[in-house]
Design a protein around this motif. Structure first.
Motif, PDB file in Angstrom:
ATOM      1  N   GLY A 101       0.807  -1.221   0.000  1.00  0.00           N
ATOM      2  CA  GLY A 101       0.000   0.000   0.000  1.00  0.00           C
ATOM      3  C   GLY A 101       0.833   1.261   0.000  1.00  0.00           C
TER       4      GLY A 101
ATOM      5  N   VAL B 126      -0.154   3.710  -3.396  1.00  0.00           N
ATOM      6  CA  VAL B 126      -1.385   3.246  -4.040  1.00  0.00           C
ATOM      7  C   VAL B 126      -2.225   2.521  -3.003  1.00  0.00           C
ATOM      8  CG1 VAL B 126      -0.361   2.994  -6.346  1.00  0.00           C
ATOM      9  CG2 VAL B 126      -0.260   1.086  -4.747  1.00  0.00           C
ATOM     10  N   GLU B 127      -3.471   2.267  -3.349  1.00  0.00           N
ATOM     11  CA  GLU B 127      -4.330   1.517  -2.435  1.00  0.00           C
ATOM     12  C   GLU B 127      -3.859   0.070  -2.357  1.00  0.00           C
ATOM     13  OE1 GLU B 127      -9.080   0.382  -1.823  1.00  0.00           O
ATOM     14  OE2 GLU B 127      -8.435   1.729  -3.431  1.00  0.00           O
ATOM     15  N   LYS B 128      -3.786  -0.448  -1.168  1.00  0.00           N
ATOM     16  CA  LYS B 128      -3.318  -1.821  -0.970  1.00  0.00           C
ATOM     17  C   LYS B 128      -4.253  -2.798  -1.653  1.00  0.00           C
ATOM     18  CE  LYS B 128      -1.730  -4.960   2.676  1.00  0.00           C
ATOM     19  NZ  LYS B 128      -1.502  -5.107   4.131  1.00  0.00           N
ATOM     20  N   ASN B 129      -3.684  -3.703  -2.451  1.00  0.00           N
ATOM     21  CA  ASN B 129      -4.497  -4.678  -3.172  1.00  0.00           C
ATOM     22  C   ASN B 129      -3.657  -5.931  -3.401  1.00  0.00           C
ATOM     23  OD1 ASN B 129      -5.887  -6.198  -5.218  1.00  0.00           O
ATOM     24  ND2 ASN B 129      -7.027  -4.351  -5.766  1.00  0.00           N
TER      25      ASN B 129
END
Length: 276
Positions: free
Chosen positions: A16, A19-22
């Motif tokens: 994360g 950027v958004e954790k994915n």
């Protein structure tokens, strides 16, 4: 088609960072880099499979081992070390002491500090290989010279207690001071703070020592309350994260040494053979 770029993007998504954790997208990026022959991507995917990431990527030790084996064949010392720990876990369904020893040797020969520390533990305790205190201490010094925090703490305790080496509070303090610089070892800051307060191996400084001690205690609580320490095997047993410091300290409950009175948590027990 750049495996380094795909691996880096996967790391950003996994952690994360920026950027958004994915975790699912991270794994997809790792797999793209794996197809291009990246050892680092295999290693990162192995870590993700080993511990999982919530509901996005379930823990799957078998896949993790496969990724680590590929990474090791591509030259990754870190992957070899992880294999040494997993395959050396007597409670796991993947227990393979011979292969574990081979993987540890592979990582050790590539000067990986964590491998040097684990090798030191095995040689000092006589566990998994013959006991050799001199070689064990040499491994510990090598790891400490690379500022491995666990090795620094254990070496500091040996100097402080005069176990297998001359008692030297100044050298002990120097080890704890270096170890305390790592966020992974807040316990070292606690010991350094105590030594500051007591004037042991350094000039007495109660105010600074108290601050270090309290900071170390606070960080220790956060560390132990927020970090998961195990992931389930498929058969219901668990893989425990490797913590060599715990390996040293836990043996104090079951072993004693003729050289000094036993103290819980002190490392002198590493020189006692199993069952003594």
């Amino acid at each position: 088609n750049d495996p380094r770029a795909a691996t880096y993007l996967g790391s950003m998504l996994s952690e994360g960072k920026g950027v958004e954790k994915n975790a699912r997208r991270a794994l997809a990026e790792y797999e793209r880099a794996i197809a291009l022959g990246s050892a680092e991507a295999n290693y990162n995917a192995g870590v993700l499979h080993l511990f999982g990431s919530g509901g996005d990527v379930p823990a799957n030790p078998r896949k993790a081992i496969s990724c680590f084996e590929t990474a090791q064949r591509l030259g990754s010392a870190e992957a070899a070390y992880n294999l040494a720990v997993i395959l050396g876990d007597e409670q796991s369904p993947f227990y393979d002491p011979a292969k574990s020893a081979d993987m540890l040797t592979f990582a050790f020969e590539r000067d990986l500090p964590s491998a040097q520390c684990l090798m030191a533990y095995q040689l000092l305790t006589g566990r998994s290989r013959g006991q050799d205190i001199e070689r064990g201490l040499d491994c510990l010094v090598k790891a400490a010279s690379q500022k491995n925090p666990t090795a620094l703490v254990v070496l500091g305790l040996l100097h402080l207690l005069g176990i297998a080496t001359r008692r030297d509070a100044r050298k002990a303090y120097a080890c704890f001071r270096l170890a305390a610089e790592s966020p992974l070892m807040p316990e070292a800051a606690c010991v350094q703070g105590f030594m500051d307060i007591a004037g042991l191996g350094t000039r007495r400084d109660v105010r600074s020592g108290a601050k270090r001690l309290l900071r170390g205690l606070r960080q220790s609580v956060i560390k132990h309350c927020t970090a998961p320490d195990e992931t389930p095997w498929r058969d219901g047993t668990s893989f425990r994260r490797s913590n060599i410091w715990e390996c040293f300290s836990n043996r104090a409950d079951s072993a004693s040494s003729a050289r000094t009175p036993r103290r819980a948590g002190s490392p002198h027990h590493v020189f006692a053979k199993e069952g003594e």
